[in-house]
Design a protein around this motif. Structure first.
Motif, PDB file in Angstrom:
ATOM      1  N   SER A 115      -1.143   7.306   6.338  1.00  0.00           N
ATOM      2  CA  SER A 115      -0.370   6.406   6.775  1.00  0.00           C
ATOM      3  C   SER A 115       0.673   7.024   6.652  1.00  0.00           C
ATOM      4  CB  SER A 115      -0.539   4.920   6.717  1.00  0.00           C
ATOM      5  OG  SER A 115      -1.754   5.030   7.058  1.00  0.00           O
ATOM      6  N   TYR A 116       0.940   6.743   5.049  1.00  0.00           N
ATOM      7  CA  TYR A 116       2.321   7.279   4.442  1.00  0.00           C
ATOM      8  C   TYR A 116       2.813   8.533   4.295  1.00  0.00           C
ATOM      9  CZ  TYR A 116       5.194   9.106  -0.110  1.00  0.00           C
ATOM     10  OH  TYR A 116       6.469   9.024  -0.918  1.00  0.00           O
ATOM     11  N   PHE A 117       2.193   9.586   4.742  1.00  0.00           N
ATOM     12  CA  PHE A 117       2.622  10.722   5.212  1.00  0.00           C
ATOM     13  C   PHE A 117       3.815  10.255   6.673  1.00  0.00           C
ATOM     14  CE2 PHE A 117      -1.132  13.762   2.852  1.00  0.00           C
ATOM     15  CZ  PHE A 117       0.260  13.056   2.225  1.00  0.00           C
TER      16      PHE A 117
ATOM     17  N   ILE B 184       3.816  16.514   4.576  1.00  0.00           N
ATOM     18  CA  ILE B 184       4.542  16.005   5.261  1.00  0.00           C
ATOM     19  C   ILE B 184       5.343  16.363   6.188  1.00  0.00           C
ATOM     20  CG2 ILE B 184       6.807  14.518   6.132  1.00  0.00           C
ATOM     21  CD1 ILE B 184       5.238  13.892   2.605  1.00  0.00           C
TER      22      ILE B 184
ATOM     23  N   LYS C 185     -12.165   5.255   4.166  1.00  0.00           N
ATOM     24  CA  LYS C 185     -10.582   4.211   4.109  1.00  0.00           C
ATOM     25  C   LYS C 185     -10.279   4.785   2.743  1.00  0.00           C
ATOM     26  CE  LYS C 185     -11.438  -0.585   5.385  1.00  0.00           C
ATOM     27  NZ  LYS C 185     -12.116  -1.940   5.522  1.00  0.00           N
ATOM     28  N   GLU C 186     -10.535   5.523   1.338  1.00  0.00           N
ATOM     29  CA  GLU C 186      -9.766   5.704   1.030  1.00  0.00           C
ATOM     30  C   GLU C 186      -8.607   6.276   1.353  1.00  0.00           C
ATOM     31  OE1 GLU C 186     -12.233   8.027  -2.167  1.00  0.00           O
ATOM     32  OE2 GLU C 186     -12.009  10.176  -1.092  1.00  0.00           O
TER      33      GLU C 186
ATOM     34  N   VAL D 204       0.732  -1.351  -0.090  1.00  0.00           N
ATOM     35  CA  VAL D 204      -0.056   0.110   0.096  1.00  0.00           C
ATOM     36  C   VAL D 204       0.662   1.424   0.035  1.00  0.00           C
ATOM     37  CG1 VAL D 204      -1.612   1.142   1.453  1.00  0.00           C
ATOM     38  CG2 VAL D 204      -2.597  -1.241   1.210  1.00  0.00           C
ATOM     39  N   MET D 205       1.957   1.577   0.367  1.00  0.00           N
ATOM     40  CA  MET D 205       2.630   2.601   1.363  1.00  0.00           C
ATOM     41  C   MET D 205       3.338   2.481  -0.299  1.00  0.00           C
ATOM     42  SD  MET D 205       2.574   3.390   3.566  1.00  0.00           S
ATOM     43  CE  MET D 205       1.814   3.362   5.161  1.00  0.00           C
TER      44      MET D 205
ATOM     45  N   PRO E 255      -4.712   4.886   3.645  1.00  0.00           N
ATOM     46  CA  PRO E 255      -3.090   5.054   2.716  1.00  0.00           C
ATOM     47  C   PRO E 255      -2.318   6.127   2.885  1.00  0.00           C
ATOM     48  CG  PRO E 255      -4.554   3.317   1.344  1.00  0.00           C
ATOM     49  CD  PRO E 255      -5.438   4.535   2.644  1.00  0.00           C
ATOM     50  N   LEU E 256      -3.073   7.123   2.814  1.00  0.00           N
ATOM     51  CA  LEU E 256      -2.305   8.409   1.793  1.00  0.00           C
ATOM     52  C   LEU E 256      -1.782   8.659   3.543  1.00  0.00           C
ATOM     53  CD1 LEU E 256      -1.716  10.383  -0.027  1.00  0.00           C
ATOM     54  CD2 LEU E 256      -3.489  11.528   0.376  1.00  0.00           C
TER      55      LEU E 256
ATOM     56  N   TYR F 117     -10.376  18.996   3.617  1.00  0.00           N
ATOM     57  CA  TYR F 117      -8.392  18.383   2.766  1.00  0.00           C
ATOM     58  C   TYR F 117      -8.591  18.589   2.021  1.00  0.00           C
ATOM     59  CZ  TYR F 117      -4.473  15.852   2.430  1.00  0.00           C
ATOM     60  OH  TYR F 117      -2.949  15.300   1.128  1.00  0.00           O
ATOM     61  N   TRP F 118      -9.636  17.359   1.250  1.00  0.00           N
ATOM     62  CA  TRP F 118      -9.516  17.734  -0.231  1.00  0.00           C
ATOM     63  C   TRP F 118      -9.491  18.747  -1.701  1.00  0.00           C
ATOM     64  CZ3 TRP F 118      -7.437  13.057  -1.220  1.00  0.00           C
ATOM     65  CH2 TRP F 118      -7.354  12.908  -0.992  1.00  0.00           C
TER      66      TRP F 118
ATOM     67  N   ARG G 220      -4.251  13.861  10.461  1.00  0.00           N
ATOM     68  CA  ARG G 220      -2.707  13.026  10.048  1.00  0.00           C
ATOM     69  C   ARG G 220      -3.302  11.881  11.922  1.00  0.00           C
ATOM     70  NH1 ARG G 220      -0.132  16.767   7.775  1.00  0.00           N
ATOM     71  NH2 ARG G 220       0.546  17.803   9.408  1.00  0.00           N
TER      72      ARG G 220
ATOM     73  N   ARG H  27      -3.889  17.595  -4.196  1.00  0.00           N
ATOM     74  CA  ARG H  27      -5.031  16.505  -3.467  1.00  0.00           C
ATOM     75  C   ARG H  27      -5.587  15.885  -4.446  1.00  0.00           C
ATOM     76  NH1 ARG H  27      -4.997  20.432   1.830  1.00  0.00           N
ATOM     77  NH2 ARG H  27      -3.144  19.781   2.439  1.00  0.00           N
TER      78      ARG H  27
ATOM     79  N   ALA I  32       5.345   8.003   7.606  1.00  0.00           N
ATOM     80  CA  ALA I  32       5.685   6.649   7.352  1.00  0.00           C
ATOM     81  C   ALA I  32       7.493   7.994   6.954  1.00  0.00           C
ATOM     82  CB  ALA I  32       5.640   5.719   6.050  1.00  0.00           C
ATOM     83  N   GLU I  33       6.308   8.774   6.405  1.00  0.00           N
ATOM     84  CA  GLU I  33       7.422   9.546   5.297  1.00  0.00           C
ATOM     85  C   GLU I  33       8.065  10.842   6.420  1.00  0.00           C
ATOM     86  OE1 GLU I  33       8.555  10.208   2.431  1.00  0.00           O
ATOM     87  OE2 GLU I  33       8.059   8.343   2.301  1.00  0.00           O
ATOM     88  N   ARG I  34       7.449  11.390   7.568  1.00  0.00           N
ATOM     89  CA  ARG I  34       8.212  11.965   8.487  1.00  0.00           C
ATOM     90  C   ARG I  34       8.967  11.276   9.467  1.00  0.00           C
ATOM     91  NH1 ARG I  34       3.478  15.773  11.529  1.00  0.00           N
ATOM     92  NH2 ARG I  34       3.649  17.050   9.762  1.00  0.00           N
TER      93      ARG I  34
ATOM     94  N   GLN J 273      -8.433   1.798  -5.233  1.00  0.00           N
ATOM     95  CA  GLN J 273      -9.593   1.646  -4.461  1.00  0.00           C
ATOM     96  C   GLN J 273     -10.274   0.477  -4.717  1.00  0.00           C
ATOM     97  OE1 GLN J 273     -11.287   3.669  -1.802  1.00  0.00           O
ATOM     98  NE2 GLN J 273     -11.081   2.018   0.283  1.00  0.00           N
TER      99      GLN J 273
ATOM    100  N   GLU K 193      -5.354  19.126   9.931  1.00  0.00           N
ATOM    101  CA  GLU K 193      -4.680  18.319   9.066  1.00  0.00           C
ATOM    102  C   GLU K 193      -3.984  17.557  10.399  1.00  0.00           C
ATOM    103  OE1 GLU K 193      -2.042  20.071   5.513  1.00  0.00           O
ATOM    104  OE2 GLU K 193      -4.511  21.370   5.222  1.00  0.00           O
TER     105      GLU K 193
ATOM    106  N   VAL L 291       1.183   4.125  -2.870  1.00  0.00           N
ATOM    107  CA  VAL L 291       1.171   5.718  -2.297  1.00  0.00           C
ATOM    108  C   VAL L 291       2.363   6.824  -2.897  1.00  0.00           C
ATOM    109  CG1 VAL L 291       0.421   7.273  -0.903  1.00  0.00           C
ATOM    110  CG2 VAL L 291      -0.638   4.935  -0.913  1.00  0.00           C
TER     111      VAL L 291
END
Lengths: 171, 168
Positions: B49-51, A129, B42-43, A105-106, B46-47, B13-14, B27, A156, B53-55, A167, B23, A109
């Motif tokens: 979670s990615y942010f 971020i 759910k959509e 998933v990561m 992942p986004l 946000y969108w 998070r 976005r 992880a990237e931190r 999805q 925001e 993205v």
């Protein structure tokens, strides 16, 4: 005094500068080089330090320019999949299947973000971020704040469309 | 946080109208492992979670700039050098100059010798052959001279004509 300013305002943001460079270059060594070069450049232009309102934004701008120069010069080939394959933790996990799925998933993205135009990608990274305000992003990218907002909205929107596709269709 | 509230924040946000605080709230919401997450939320999971992880990208060890900058290095004392220490340079220059001068003189004297030798040398050993070649050369000269005279004759006509016109 510029030395005090440098030590108090520039040196502490090194990690942010590195993170920014790393995301643009996707390579630790190059990111480190660019961070060091940026600090050198800032130090060389120390007479400007006192005139600047936002030192961090200025440093980030320098990092961005240097990183983009490096990208252009080396015609970067992104082998992110291979690079990231080595990053997979080699530890025993309670649920390897779930971990692999999460990694997948990561990666998806990451691919979506990486496929964005550089301007969109940078804006979304700086905002989502690094948590910079619109004003700070505008200063880093040397653009108007309205442009930042528009581009962030578009970025976005694109990401959302891609996530929905992912999805629904799994692509 | 209620799902409706999250939906509201996500919409903002969108649209790109959410604040940094909103925001951050999103998070922190998505960082939790929620079992019964509605499909529409759910959509975005992942986004975010990615942010997150990237931190957490690993940071390298930075060199201690503080110490390097705070302790300015003492400038090295300049090493004094006497002029006579460079004698080899001067000797080399002198040697090259002498060499060039000698070469020029040699070249000049050789050139002169060759010129003298050429001027003193006879072209032919046999006098008859020499006479024939000289005659041939003189004939060529006379032929060309006659050609020139013929052309000059034409010019003379023009001169006469112009003088006549002037006279009239």
């Amino acid at each position: 005094m510029s030395l005090t300013l440098f030590l108090s305002q520039v040196v502490p943001v090194r990690q942010k500068l590195y993170r920014f460079a790393y995301r643009l270059l996707e390579n630790e060594e190059d990111a480190m080089d660019v961070t060091q070069d940026a600090l050198m450049k800032v130090w060389q232009q120390q007479e400007r330090m006192t005139d600047l309102q936002n030192m961090e934004a200025w440093c980030m701008r320098i990092v961005r320019n240097l990183a983009l120069d490096k990208l252009k010069a080396r015609k970067y080939r992104r082998s992110e999949e291979l690079d990231r394959a080595g990053d997979m933790p080699a530890q025993h996990q309670p649920n390897p299947h779930a971990a692999a799925e999460q990694q997948d998933v990561m990666n998806n993205v990451h691919r979506i973000i990486a496929a964005l135009p550089e301007k969109y990608r940078t804006i979304i990274q700086l905002r989502d971020i690094d948590g910079y305000s619109y004003q700070e992003i505008a200063e880093i990218l040397s653009v108007e704040m309205s442009e930042v907002k528009i581009n962030l909205h578009r970025a976005r929107k694109t990401v959302r469309e891609q996530l929905q596709k992912l999805q629904v269709y799994g692509v | 946080m209620e799902f409706n509230k999250v939906r509201e924040l996500l919409d903002r946000y969108w649209d790109g109208t959410s604040t940094l605080e909103e925001e951050e709230a999103l998070r922190s919401f998505f960082s939790r492992d929620i079992a019964n997450l509605p499909a529409d939320l759910k959509e975005a999971q992942p986004l975010f979670s990615y942010f997150a992880a990237e931190r957490d990208i690993p940071m390298p060890v930075f060199p201690d700039i503080e110490i390097a900058v705070a302790q300015p290095q003492t400038p090295a004392r300049p090493v004094k050098q006497m002029i006579w220490q460079h004698w080899m340079k001067y000797a080399a220059v002198l040697l090259i100059a002498v060499g060039i001068g000698y070469a020029i003189r040699q070249a000049e004297s050789r050139h002169d010798q060759i010129a003298v030798a050429v001027s003193e040398q006879d072209t032919f050993d046999d006098p008859e052959k020499a006479f024939a070649v000289t005659q041939k050369a003189l004939q060529l000269l006379s032929r060309n001279l006659n050609k020139g005279t013929a052309q000059m004759q034409k010019l003379a006509y023009f001169n006469e004509a112009t003088e006549k016109i002037k006279a009239n």
